[in-house]
Design an enzyme around this catalytic site. Structure first.
Site, short mmCIF file in Angstrom:
data_model
loop_
_atom_site.label_atom_id
_atom_site.label_comp_id
_atom_site.label_asym_id
_atom_site.label_seq_id
_atom_site.Cartn_x
_atom_site.Cartn_y
_atom_site.Cartn_z
CG ASP A 295 -3.41 59.67 1.18
OD1 ASP A 295 -3.44 59.64 -0.07
OD2 ASP A 295 -3.82 58.73 1.89
CE1 TYR B 89 -11.62 58.79 3.18
CE2 TYR B 89 -13.11 60.66 3.45
CZ TYR B 89 -12.78 59.35 3.72
OH TYR B 89 -13.60 58.60 4.54
NE ARG C 180 -18.00 60.31 9.91
CZ ARG C 180 -16.85 60.09 9.25
NH1 ARG C 180 -15.73 59.93 9.89
NH2 ARG C 180 -16.86 60.05 7.93
CD GLU D 39 -6.61 53.95 3.04
OE1 GLU D 39 -6.00 54.99 2.70
OE2 GLU D 39 -7.59 53.96 3.81
NE ARG E 253 -8.38 50.53 6.94
CZ ARG E 253 -8.24 51.57 6.12
NH1 ARG E 253 -8.22 52.81 6.59
NH2 ARG E 253 -8.13 51.36 4.82
CE1 TYR F 171 -12.62 58.08 13.78
CE2 TYR F 171 -12.72 59.78 12.10
CZ TYR F 171 -13.36 58.88 12.92
OH TYR F 171 -14.72 58.78 12.88
CE LYS G 39 -5.03 56.32 6.69
NZ LYS G 39 -5.52 55.64 5.49
CB THR H 245 -8.97 54.20 -0.62
OG1 THR H 245 -8.16 54.30 0.52
CG2 THR H 245 -9.21 52.75 -0.97
#
Ligand code: CA
Length: 438
Positions: free
Chosen positions: A137, A139, A153, A209, A247, A254, A263, A370
């Protein structure tokens, strides 16, 4: 380079009348591939193409002797329970089959021979189109990376590597399901920001997503690479992908190696694979980076890629709560992200995947990441829409959501349309959330 041919002619009509209806996802210019069985049967899945509101059983074209050459060999490759052998054959075979199917299904084609080869979509169950060996996947939306980065962050949203390298993680192939399969809310380790220790519990920040999925065709030998101009010959086609995301689990797990249980519990894909060739009218120049952004490194760019590496696809994500479905209300559209604004193209993703010598195989699968635009109605995840759960959305019936609740159904769609080309659609990617097993 994407070439248009007779199969893309917007004037072309089919003897299958439902394929000629304005707004239909599956006109004769689309011809996406899938695997189906008759509803309620235990039959092995069979290869088919979508035409209007019908599926055409591919083997009937063989048994009636309607195909020849590479097209005939292509259908012989669909006799097993997955499309992987067809994916392995490559674009010459796919293109020959598309051309002959288009002729057979066009008005004045093989109606007499093929009318019994059709089954109404309402009488079939779509199956996984491929045996997916590996799943990655990406990004690739800079808007999503910036929006999501801000929430995880706040002081450092977009990491310094983002504009140089297509970022991805290796996902989990075993839990990819076809549209219509329910998705169970995962359990996991949760740690609130102000808590001292994690606890075990059901995810309470479950999200979707909205992504484009890509099926790999012929692969590469381990140690070999696929150049940016060869990349399109290694892509069989596209579907809609929902990368379910927990989430709260994600926030705790993560760092430093990326998402894991957040995920890997479920991923949902739409059942039809829209081919690379069907997308030819919708190729366009790649996303134009702001002038002060770095240029892609040489292996990720070429003149051909600059001119035709973009895809003009619109996606849509909607939610139907249990109450809305019970009351017969239409799903509420939450976002309509556009693929043309993706920072990295599907070709750059594939080329980068192999640059270190990683071998891709027929039926391997990757997600775009996403897809989010710059506007609030173009966001591809609830994390972004609700700003990390701070602002709820309200449905017309008064129900509200920050994240998904049990019984919610998420429905994603995608389509391509522009002047001078036939509109083509991807069909739906849908799944209902089941409660966690505590
Ligand atoms: Ca994702």
């Amino acid at each position: 380079m994407a070439k248009l041919n007779d199969t893309h002619d917007p004037q072309l009509k089919s003897w299958v009348e439902s394929a000629n209806v304005e707004g239909c996802d599956f006109p004769i210019q689309n011809l996406p591939f899938g695997m189906f069985r008759r509803l309620g049967s235990d039959d092995l899945p069979r290869g088919c193409v979508a035409i209007g509101d019908q599926v055409l059983i591919l083997t009937h074209c063989l048994t009636k002797g309607l195909l020849n050459g590479k097209a005939e060999q292509a259908v012989e490759a669909t006799l097993g329970p997955t499309l992987n052998p067809l994916m392995a054959l490559g674009p010459d075979y796919w293109s020959a089959l598309r051309a002959q199917l288009s002729a057979l299904l066009s008005a004045g084609g093989a109606e007499a021979e093929l009318k019994d080869a059709l089954v109404p979509m309402a009488q079939v169950e779509m199956c996984m189109p491929a045996d997916i060996g590996d799943y990655t996947d990406f990004y690739a939306s800079v808007n999503h990376a910036t929006n999501a980065g801000k929430l995880f962050r706040p002081d450092n949203p977009l990491l310094p590597n983002y504009k140089h390298i297509p970022i991805a993680y290796h996902g989990r192939a075993s839990s990819i399901n076809v549209s219509g399969t329910p998705s169970k809310r995962p359990m996991g380790q949760l740690k609130a920001p102000d808590a001292e220790l994690p606890v075990v519990g059901a995810c309470n920040r479950l999200d979707y997503e909205t992504e484009l999925g890509v099926f790999v065709g012929p692969g590469n030998e381990q140690g070999a690479t696929i150049s940016i101009d060869q990349a399109e010959d290694h892509i069989f086609g596209f579907c809609v992908l929902n990368d379910w995301s927990a989430r709260d689990i994600q926030a705790w797990e993560y760092q430093p190696l990326g998402p894991f249980l957040a995920k890997n519990f479920a991923t949902t894909i739409s059942p039809w694979i829209v081919t690379m060739e069907a997308m030819a009218p919708y190729r366009q120049p790649v996303y134009q980076r702001p002038s002060d952004d770095p240029a892609p490194l040489p292996y990720l760019t070429s003149d051909t890629h600059e001119n035709s590496g973009g895809l003009n696809i619109t996606l849509e994500v909607a939610i139907a709560t249990e109450k809305m479905r019970g009351d017969g209300q239409a799903p509420q559209v939450i976002g309509t992200p556009v693929f043309k604004d993706m920072y990295w193209s599907v070709f750059q993703m594939l080329t980068h995947h192999t640059m270190g010598g990683c071998n891709l195989q027929p039926g391997d699968f990757y997600g775009s990441g996403t897809i989010s635009g710059t506007e609030r109605n173009q966001l591809g995840s609830l994390l972004e829409v609700t700003i990390g759960g701070k602002e709820s959305i309200e449905f017309p019936n008064g129900e509200t959501r920050t994240f998904l609740e049990d019984g919610d159904e998420v429905i994603m769609r995608a389509w391509c349309e522009k002047d001078g080309a036939a509109r083509i659609g991807f069909g739906a990617c849908r799944s209902i959330i089941l409660p966690a097993t505590e």
